[in-house]
Each structure stands twice: as structure tokens, then as C-alpha cells.
Design a protein around this motif. Structure first.
Motif, mmCIF file in Angstrom:
data_model
loop_
_atom_site.group_PDB
_atom_site.id
_atom_site.type_symbol
_atom_site.label_atom_id
_atom_site.label_comp_id
_atom_site.label_asym_id
_atom_site.label_seq_id
_atom_site.Cartn_x
_atom_site.Cartn_y
_atom_site.Cartn_z
ATOM 1 N N HIS A 47 0.854 -1.194 0.000
ATOM 2 C CA HIS A 47 0.000 0.000 0.000
ATOM 3 C C HIS A 47 0.887 1.240 0.000
ATOM 4 C CE1 HIS A 47 -3.409 2.477 0.534
ATOM 5 N NE2 HIS A 47 -3.603 2.354 1.828
ATOM 6 N N ASN A 48 0.893 2.006 -1.111
ATOM 7 C CA ASN A 48 1.761 3.180 -1.193
ATOM 8 C C ASN A 48 1.073 4.422 -1.749
ATOM 9 O OD1 ASN A 48 1.658 2.576 -3.959
ATOM 10 N ND2 ASN A 48 3.614 1.479 -3.902
ATOM 11 N N SER A 49 -0.256 4.395 -1.888
ATOM 12 C CA SER A 49 -0.986 5.569 -2.367
ATOM 13 C C SER A 49 -2.451 5.435 -1.978
ATOM 14 C CB SER A 49 -0.864 5.684 -3.884
ATOM 15 O OG SER A 49 -1.720 6.707 -4.386
ATOM 16 N N HIS A 50 -3.104 6.582 -1.773
ATOM 17 C CA HIS A 50 -4.544 6.540 -1.512
ATOM 18 C C HIS A 50 -5.325 6.107 -2.755
ATOM 19 C CE1 HIS A 50 -4.462 7.992 2.556
ATOM 20 N NE2 HIS A 50 -3.800 9.087 2.229
ATOM 21 N N VAL A 51 -4.671 6.127 -3.908
ATOM 22 C CA VAL A 51 -5.321 5.702 -5.145
ATOM 23 C C VAL A 51 -5.221 4.198 -5.352
ATOM 24 C CG1 VAL A 51 -5.223 5.916 -7.682
ATOM 25 C CG2 VAL A 51 -4.988 7.938 -6.258
ATOM 26 N N ASP A 52 -4.207 3.556 -4.773
ATOM 27 C CA ASP A 52 -3.955 2.160 -5.152
ATOM 28 C C ASP A 52 -5.050 1.161 -4.749
ATOM 29 O OD1 ASP A 52 -3.232 0.959 -2.551
ATOM 30 O OD2 ASP A 52 -1.296 1.921 -2.731
ATOM 31 N N PRO A 53 -5.899 1.421 -3.734
ATOM 32 C CA PRO A 53 -7.007 0.485 -3.532
ATOM 33 C C PRO A 53 -7.945 0.415 -4.740
ATOM 34 C CG PRO A 53 -6.678 1.795 -1.567
ATOM 35 C CD PRO A 53 -5.827 2.406 -2.632
ATOM 36 N N PHE A 54 -8.166 1.562 -5.388
ATOM 37 C CA PHE A 54 -9.030 1.576 -6.570
ATOM 38 C C PHE A 54 -8.329 0.909 -7.753
ATOM 39 C CE2 PHE A 54 -10.168 5.221 -3.937
ATOM 40 C CZ PHE A 54 -11.535 5.041 -3.799
ATOM 41 N N ALA A 55 -7.031 1.216 -7.923
ATOM 42 C CA ALA A 55 -6.280 0.629 -9.035
ATOM 43 C C ALA A 55 -6.167 -0.885 -8.862
ATOM 44 C CB ALA A 55 -4.892 1.266 -9.120
ATOM 45 N N TYR A 56 -5.878 -1.327 -7.631
ATOM 46 C CA TYR A 56 -5.788 -2.768 -7.392
ATOM 47 C C TYR A 56 -7.153 -3.432 -7.553
ATOM 48 C CZ TYR A 56 -6.006 -7.085 -4.818
ATOM 49 O OH TYR A 56 -6.280 -8.380 -4.457
ATOM 50 N N ALA A 57 -8.215 -2.805 -7.053
ATOM 51 C CA ALA A 57 -9.558 -3.372 -7.210
ATOM 52 C C ALA A 57 -9.915 -3.513 -8.685
ATOM 53 C CB ALA A 57 -10.585 -2.501 -6.488
ATOM 54 N N HIS A 58 -9.474 -2.550 -9.511
ATOM 55 C CA HIS A 58 -9.686 -2.643 -10.958
ATOM 56 C C HIS A 58 -9.029 -3.907 -11.504
ATOM 57 C CE1 HIS A 58 -9.041 -0.619 -15.174
ATOM 58 N NE2 HIS A 58 -9.923 -1.576 -15.206
ATOM 59 N N TYR A 59 -7.768 -4.110 -11.113
ATOM 60 C CA TYR A 59 -7.074 -5.333 -11.555
ATOM 61 C C TYR A 59 -7.828 -6.587 -11.101
ATOM 62 C CZ TYR A 59 -4.113 -9.349 -11.134
ATOM 63 O OH TYR A 59 -3.655 -10.638 -11.180
ATOM 64 N N GLN A 60 -8.150 -6.636 -9.819
ATOM 65 C CA GLN A 60 -8.755 -7.836 -9.255
ATOM 66 C C GLN A 60 -10.131 -8.092 -9.867
ATOM 67 O OE1 GLN A 60 -6.982 -9.670 -6.883
ATOM 68 N NE2 GLN A 60 -8.522 -11.251 -7.105
ATOM 69 N N TYR A 61 -10.889 -7.042 -10.111
ATOM 70 C CA TYR A 61 -12.202 -7.176 -10.751
ATOM 71 C C TYR A 61 -12.050 -7.822 -12.120
ATOM 72 C CZ TYR A 61 -16.710 -5.762 -12.770
ATOM 73 O OH TYR A 61 -17.953 -5.756 -13.387
ATOM 74 N N ASN A 62 -11.026 -7.418 -12.857
ATOM 75 C CA ASN A 62 -10.830 -7.959 -14.198
ATOM 76 C C ASN A 62 -10.440 -9.431 -14.203
ATOM 77 O OD1 ASN A 62 -11.366 -5.364 -15.073
ATOM 78 N ND2 ASN A 62 -9.696 -5.318 -16.542
ATOM 79 N N THR A 63 -9.986 -9.959 -13.071
ATOM 80 C CA THR A 63 -9.672 -11.388 -12.998
ATOM 81 C C THR A 63 -10.934 -12.236 -12.844
ATOM 82 O OG1 THR A 63 -9.438 -11.544 -10.569
ATOM 83 C CG2 THR A 63 -7.503 -10.828 -11.829
ATOM 84 N N GLY A 64 -12.049 -11.583 -12.515
ATOM 85 C CA GLY A 64 -13.284 -12.319 -12.248
ATOM 86 C C GLY A 64 -13.428 -12.769 -10.807
ATOM 87 N N ARG A 65 -12.387 -12.559 -9.977
ATOM 88 C CA ARG A 65 -12.441 -12.920 -8.556
ATOM 89 C C ARG A 65 -12.454 -11.632 -7.738
ATOM 90 N NH1 ARG A 65 -11.374 -17.994 -6.985
ATOM 91 N NH2 ARG A 65 -12.856 -17.306 -5.408
ATOM 92 N N VAL A 66 -13.634 -11.083 -7.519
ATOM 93 C CA VAL A 66 -13.725 -9.781 -6.853
ATOM 94 C C VAL A 66 -13.299 -9.896 -5.391
ATOM 95 C CG1 VAL A 66 -15.491 -8.897 -8.402
ATOM 96 C CG2 VAL A 66 -16.185 -10.152 -6.350
ATOM 97 N N PRO A 67 -12.581 -8.888 -4.885
ATOM 98 C CA PRO A 67 -12.084 -8.961 -3.517
ATOM 99 C C PRO A 67 -13.038 -8.361 -2.503
ATOM 100 C CG PRO A 67 -11.130 -7.068 -4.590
ATOM 101 C CD PRO A 67 -12.047 -7.724 -5.602
ATOM 102 N N ARG A 68 -12.954 -8.869 -1.304
ATOM 103 C CA ARG A 68 -13.591 -8.226 -0.161
ATOM 104 C C ARG A 68 -12.485 -7.604 0.676
ATOM 105 N NH1 ARG A 68 -17.954 -11.719 2.993
ATOM 106 N NH2 ARG A 68 -18.219 -9.647 3.890
ATOM 107 N N PHE A 69 -12.508 -6.279 0.795
ATOM 108 C CA PHE A 69 -11.490 -5.549 1.546
ATOM 109 C C PHE A 69 -11.909 -5.414 3.007
ATOM 110 C CE2 PHE A 69 -10.722 -4.043 -2.751
ATOM 111 C CZ PHE A 69 -9.346 -3.950 -2.823
ATOM 112 N N LEU A 70 -10.937 -5.365 3.882
ATOM 113 C CA LEU A 70 -11.166 -4.938 5.257
ATOM 114 C C LEU A 70 -11.021 -3.421 5.284
ATOM 115 C CD1 LEU A 70 -10.290 -8.005 5.551
ATOM 116 C CD2 LEU A 70 -9.649 -7.402 7.888
#
Length: 264
Positions: A47-70
């Protein structure tokens, strides 16, 4: 164990978030073959930016395995944002309360149901001066050892160039690239079926952080520092220096009082 369906709310969030992310960030996403096709698992992400949760979620969404964040419990109470958090199935974390462990129970239940749970094991933005992963907290290791599920290390870099840690204004030009490199599962089998002591959890957490760091080294093409940045050590050193300064100031005041007394 089947995968979790994406659902309306996640698709709605994607409709809102993906267009600006596509405009702002180019993509270099590698290692997707290491994301399990089925069954519950954990991803552990730097975790190195306030933007990276959205950028990472974009990646993970595209894999078809959506994440559940804490996420912080307060976010679940804020109108539309709260509705989105609840609708997409994110997990509230009640810090410093009697419900603090409920997030870990919810994460375990989610993994047992075949879902992906995403952990930022550092717990906050890295404070390492060069952006390397710092020491981790033990929550991800606790859930991993309880469920014995795959733990997938994910390194990301680039969102921090768009919005550096704690910066208020983004650097829009030139257009930045969001790099993601997913590694093979972390081997935690040596920790299975052992008493979950603080020492064991720390050792397992160190193995997780080392796996994330190895992936980030490949992205950046350089070696991380031998010693991982530890914010606790920094706080201890700051308190030590503050206490030393107070002693110096008190000694100076006492010396001034003695000098004043001698002058009378």
C-alpha cells in the motif's frame, strides 16, 4: 468451493470507477495465472498511495475474482459510500473496540465460502522513505493459518506516482503506469497446526511481507533494503529523543535557577 458472483453493486462500482482509472493509468498487469480460479483465498497487497485500492480493485475485478477488503467501520455509515461498501460485501474493521476481532471472523467466513479477501498487511500507507513494504500486522497470517487457504502475494507500483503518499494533488502528466505482479502462493505449511503464538504469527507475517517485497523488487528492478522499515521503532526513537530533550531543558532550567540564586 465455487467463486462468489460479482453482483449488482460491484458491477455498478466498476461502471463508476473504471473509466477514470483507464484514463489516468496505463496498465502492466502480470501474474494473473496465480489467482485461483475457484475456492477461497487471500491476497496480500502493498500500500503506497490513496489511489492504489481503486487501481488494485480494478485489476482484481478484471480477474473475475472480486475482492472483499477490510475497511474502517466509519466508511460503512456514510450515505452513498456506506451503501456501496455494504453492497459490495466489504468487511468493516472496528478498531480499538470489543468488535475488533469480528473483522477476522468475517474474513474467515468469507474464505470458507469460497471468496477472495484482500489484506493490506501493513495496515496503512507505507512510511518507508523509498516506498518499500514496511513491517506487517498479523491479521492476514491469522486468517491464513486458521483457514489454510492460498495466500497470494501482490505487488503494485505506479499509483504512488500518480498520487504520492499523503500528497493532496495528483501528478497527472505524463500518464503513469500501474504495475501489478502477482506471485505464487506463499508457503506457510510449516506454520500449520501449531499454537498461534505472537511469535508464530510474526514469523508467518514476515514470510508474507518478504513474498510481497520479492514481487516489488521485480517490478522496480532493484533490491529492497535488508532491514524492513518498522514504524514502531521510529515511534520508540521519537519518544526517546523527546524524553532526552525534556531532560536537557529541565537541566538547563535548574542550572539557570541555581545561577540566579547565587547572584542574590
Amino acid at each position: 468451493m465455487p467463486r462468489r458472483r460479482i453482483g449488482f453493486w460491484y458491477r455498478f462500482a466498476a461502471v463508476l470507477c473504471k473509466p477514470p482509472l483507464v484514463v489516468l493509468l496505463k496498465r502492466d498487469w502480470r501474474g494473473t495465472e496465480n489467482i485461483p480460479a475457484d475456492g477461497g483465498f487471500i491476497t496480500v497487497v502493498n500500500h503506497n498511495s490513496h489511489v492504489d485500492p481503486f487501481a488494485y480493485a480494478h485489476y482484481q475485478y478484471n480477474t473475475g475474482r472480486v475482492p472483499r477488503f477490510l475497511a474502517k467501520s466509519g466508511l460503512f455509515k456514510k450515505g452513498f459510500v456506506g451503501a456501496m461498501m455494504r453492497g459490495t460485501g466489504q468487511i468493516p474493521v472496528y478498531r480499538e473496540s470489543t468488535d475488533a476481532l469480528s473483522a477476522f471472523r468475517a474474513a474467515i467466513d468469507a474464505v470458507d465460502r469460497g471468496e477472495c479477501v484482500a489484506f493490506y498487511p501493513e495496515g496503512t500507507l507505507t512510511r518507508d522513505p523509498d516506498g518499500w513494504p514496511m513491517t506487517g500486522k498479523t491479521g492476514a497470517a491469522r486468517v491464513a493459518l486458521q483457514t489454510k487457504c492460498p495466500v497470494i502475494p501482490v505487488a503494485q507500483w505506479g499509483a504512488n506516482e500518480l498520487l504520492p503518499p499523503y500528497a493532496k494533488k495528483p501528478n497527472l502528466l505524463p500518464r503513469k503506469t500501474h504495475h501489478v505482479l502477482v506471485g505464487p502462493p506463499v508457503d506457510l505449511t510449516r506454520f500449520y497446526d501449531r499454537e498461534m503464538t505472537p511469535e508464530l504469527l510474526k514469523e508467518a507475517t514476515d514470510a508474507i511481507m518478504a513474498a510481497i517485497t520479492r514481487q516489488l523488487e521485480k517490478i522496480r528492478g532493484e533490491k529492497a533494503p535488508e532491514k524492513r522499515f518498522d514504524p514502531r521503532e521510529v515511534r520508540i526513537e521519537q519518544r526517546r529523543r523527546s524524553a532526552a530533550q525534556v531532560k536537557v531543558q529541565e537541566a538547563a532550567k535548574e542550572k539557570a535557577r541555581q545561577k540566579e540564586g547565587q547572584g542574590k
